[in-house]
Design a protein around this motif. Structure first.
Motif, PDB file in Angstrom:
ATOM      1  N   TYR A  38      50.334  40.959  48.670  1.00 21.44           N
ATOM      2  CA  TYR A  38      48.889  41.769  47.696  1.00 21.44           C
ATOM      3  C   TYR A  38      49.353  42.444  46.934  1.00 21.44           C
ATOM      4  N   VAL A  39      48.456  42.864  45.897  1.00 19.14           N
ATOM      5  CA  VAL A  39      48.243  42.968  44.012  1.00 19.14           C
ATOM      6  C   VAL A  39      47.720  44.487  44.622  1.00 19.14           C
ATOM      7  N   GLY A  40      47.191  44.206  45.214  1.00 17.49           N
ATOM      8  CA  GLY A  40      45.627  45.345  44.721  1.00 17.49           C
ATOM      9  C   GLY A  40      44.488  45.119  44.931  1.00 17.49           C
ATOM     10  N   THR A  41      43.625  45.919  44.430  1.00 18.52           N
ATOM     11  CA  THR A  41      42.087  46.084  44.707  1.00 18.52           C
ATOM     12  C   THR A  41      42.073  46.930  43.332  1.00 18.52           C
ATOM     13  N   GLN A  42      40.315  46.070  42.614  1.00 15.05           N
ATOM     14  CA  GLN A  42      39.307  47.365  42.249  1.00 15.05           C
ATOM     15  C   GLN A  42      37.859  46.804  42.190  1.00 15.05           C
ATOM     16  N   SER A  43      37.491  47.790  42.281  1.00 16.06           N
ATOM     17  CA  SER A  43      35.732  47.755  42.182  1.00 16.06           C
ATOM     18  C   SER A  43      34.862  47.608  40.554  1.00 16.06           C
ATOM     19  N   LEU A  44      33.965  46.550  40.682  1.00 20.93           N
ATOM     20  CA  LEU A  44      33.587  47.206  39.756  1.00 20.93           C
ATOM     21  C   LEU A  44      31.580  46.802  39.713  1.00 20.93           C
ATOM     22  N   VAL A  45      30.946  47.328  38.714  1.00 18.73           N
ATOM     23  CA  VAL A  45      29.268  46.791  38.791  1.00 18.73           C
ATOM     24  C   VAL A  45      29.052  46.302  37.175  1.00 18.73           C
ATOM     25  N   LEU A  46      28.407  45.029  37.959  1.00 19.79           N
ATOM     26  CA  LEU A  46      28.495  43.908  36.765  1.00 19.79           C
ATOM     27  C   LEU A  46      26.824  43.691  36.380  1.00 19.79           C
ATOM     28  N   PHE A  47      26.477  43.687  35.385  1.00 21.28           N
ATOM     29  CA  PHE A  47      25.744  43.909  34.533  1.00 21.28           C
ATOM     30  C   PHE A  47      24.236  43.164  35.656  1.00 21.28           C
ATOM     31  N   GLY A  48      23.436  44.545  35.703  1.00 27.11           N
ATOM     32  CA  GLY A  48      22.148  43.982  36.215  1.00 27.11           C
ATOM     33  C   GLY A  48      21.663  45.251  38.263  1.00 27.11           C
ATOM     34  N   GLY A  49      22.839  45.539  37.998  1.00 30.71           N
ATOM     35  CA  GLY A  49      23.146  46.205  39.263  1.00 30.71           C
ATOM     36  C   GLY A  49      23.364  45.374  40.201  1.00 30.71           C
ATOM     37  N   THR A  50      24.808  44.914  39.963  1.00 37.73           N
ATOM     38  CA  THR A  50      24.794  44.129  41.041  1.00 37.73           C
ATOM     39  C   THR A  50      26.911  44.766  41.166  1.00 37.73           C
ATOM     40  N   ASP A  51      27.171  45.072  42.663  1.00 39.63           N
ATOM     41  CA  ASP A  51      28.407  45.777  43.329  1.00 39.63           C
ATOM     42  C   ASP A  51      29.559  44.812  43.306  1.00 39.63           C
ATOM     43  N   ALA A  52      30.597  44.787  43.155  1.00 41.99           N
ATOM     44  CA  ALA A  52      32.046  44.181  43.223  1.00 41.99           C
ATOM     45  C   ALA A  52      33.324  44.406  43.745  1.00 41.99           C
ATOM     46  N   GLU A  53      33.154  44.457  44.336  1.00 40.84           N
ATOM     47  CA  GLU A  53      34.706  45.030  45.466  1.00 40.84           C
ATOM     48  C   GLU A  53      36.042  43.730  45.279  1.00 40.84           C
ATOM     49  N   GLN A  54      37.199  42.946  44.045  1.00 41.54           N
ATOM     50  CA  GLN A  54      37.830  42.293  43.650  1.00 41.54           C
ATOM     51  C   GLN A  54      39.229  43.002  44.561  1.00 41.54           C
ATOM     52  N   HIS A  55      39.901  41.732  45.426  1.00 44.03           N
ATOM     53  CA  HIS A  55      41.461  41.708  46.399  1.00 44.03           C
ATOM     54  C   HIS A  55      41.648  40.571  45.810  1.00 44.03           C
ATOM     55  N   PHE A  56      43.485  40.927  45.351  1.00 42.82           N
ATOM     56  CA  PHE A  56      44.220  40.031  45.466  1.00 42.82           C
ATOM     57  C   PHE A  56      45.643  39.443  45.851  1.00 42.82           C
ATOM     58  N   PHE A  57      45.499  38.394  46.149  1.00 44.97           N
ATOM     59  CA  PHE A  57      47.011  38.096  46.944  1.00 44.97           C
ATOM     60  C   PHE A  57      47.321  37.048  45.961  1.00 44.97           C
ATOM     61  N   VAL A  58      48.976  37.422  45.993  1.00 44.87           N
ATOM     62  CA  VAL A  58      49.453  36.077  45.176  1.00 44.87           C
ATOM     63  C   VAL A  58      50.457  35.957  45.216  1.00 44.87           C
ATOM     64  N   ASP A  59      50.647  34.652  44.871  1.00 41.93           N
ATOM     65  CA  ASP A  59      52.068  33.931  45.535  1.00 41.93           C
ATOM     66  C   ASP A  59      52.864  33.062  43.620  1.00 41.93           C
ATOM     67  N   ALA A  60      53.919  33.603  42.980  1.00 42.04           N
ATOM     68  CA  ALA A  60      54.653  33.849  41.955  1.00 42.04           C
ATOM     69  C   ALA A  60      55.838  33.537  41.559  1.00 42.04           C
ATOM     70  N   ASP A  61      56.258  32.838  40.813  1.00 41.91           N
ATOM     71  CA  ASP A  61      57.573  32.682  40.547  1.00 41.91           C
ATOM     72  C   ASP A  61      57.509  33.587  39.547  1.00 41.91           C
ATOM     73  N   GLY A  62      58.027  35.160  39.635  1.00 38.74           N
ATOM     74  CA  GLY A  62      58.198  35.909  37.890  1.00 38.74           C
ATOM     75  C   GLY A  62      56.872  36.471  37.548  1.00 38.74           C
ATOM     76  N   SER A  63      56.623  36.099  36.396  1.00 46.84           N
ATOM     77  CA  SER A  63      55.117  36.585  36.380  1.00 46.84           C
ATOM     78  C   SER A  63      54.090  35.512  36.730  1.00 46.84           C
ATOM     79  N   ARG A  64      54.376  34.388  36.692  1.00 51.41           N
ATOM     80  CA  ARG A  64      53.582  32.791  36.951  1.00 51.41           C
ATOM     81  C   ARG A  64      53.458  32.992  38.271  1.00 51.41           C
ATOM     82  N   ILE A  65      52.356  33.273  37.862  1.00 47.69           N
ATOM     83  CA  ILE A  65      51.332  32.857  39.563  1.00 47.69           C
ATOM     84  C   ILE A  65      50.982  31.318  39.681  1.00 47.69           C
ATOM     85  N   GLY A  66      51.893  30.651  40.394  1.00 48.85           N
ATOM     86  CA  GLY A  66      51.446  29.228  40.553  1.00 48.85           C
ATOM     87  C   GLY A  66      50.571  29.323  41.731  1.00 48.85           C
TER      88      GLY A  66
END
Length: 202
Positions: A38-66
């Motif tokens: 798990y690498v974190g979350t952020q919340s955005l408000v998209l144009f037109g009035g849409t709430d978005a909450e994002q969460h990210f889980f990665v399986d990576a080799d160094g910086s490269r996401i596989g």
């Protein structure tokens, strides 16, 4: 996936080890395979009035996401009259929930993404944390519409780097050596996505 507006709300979901816990809209627990970080979350408000909450889980080799899961809780604000429509995509049941799904392959170019889009925001967020997606990926998007009319959704997007499979976009495009195999590849990608997570009641 349009421009940003207004100020986003703070994240409303919690993480317990490899489990994303949502108490409402929808009440659900999503557990991911332990190979994902798990690498974190952020919340955005998209144009037109849409709430978005994002969460990210990665399986990576160094910086490269596989491989990566991007989970997005999204909902229209009261002043936004639009609704979601995924009727052109097939529906499958995952843990008793109806998910529309679609697969595609494409090149990742952060500079070519519209400023303020949720995807560009996701790429910038990952870069800030030392990760890079692409340049060539395939993905399966799973969308659960949470109400009627459809104004809230849970979106789970699973990515894999094509390099992991020794495949290029040119191989999958019309006339490419694997063009006639895309449907089978997309189905196996969907199977891996579903096999790498578990949905359960909150």
């Amino acid at each position: 996936m349009l421009g940003l507006a207004a100020s986003p709300a703070a994240a409303q979901r919690q993480i317990e080890n490899h489990v994303l816990v949502s108490s409402a809209m929808p009440p659900i627990r999503i557990a991911f395979d332990s190979t994902f970080t798990y690498v974190g979350t952020q919340s955005l408000v998209l144009f037109g009035g849409t709430d978005a909450e994002q969460h990210f889980f990665v399986d990576a080799d160094g910086s490269r996401i596989g491989r990566m899961f991007w989970v997005q809780f999204e909902g229209k604000r009261p002043g936004n009259p639009s609704v979601y429509d995924y009727s052109r995509y097939p529906v499958m049941s995952i843990a008793g929930r109806p998910f529309h799904h679609d697969g595609r392959f494409f090149g990742v170019d952060i500079a070519g993404e519209r400023p303020g889009s949720d995807f560009r925001g996701a790429l910038e967020f990952l870069e800030q944390r030392g990760y890079r997606l692409g340049p060539e990926v395939m993905r399966q998007r799973l969308v659960w519409l949470l109400d009627r009319p459809a104004r809230n959704e849970l979106m789970i997007i699973y990515y894999e780097d094509l390099q992991n499979h020794g495949v290029r976009i040119a191989d999958l495009e019309a006339g490419g050596r694997l063009a006639d195999q895309w449907e089978q590849l997309a189905q196996r990608l969907l199977d891996r996505a579903i096999g790498s997570m578990t949905l359960s009641d909150f």
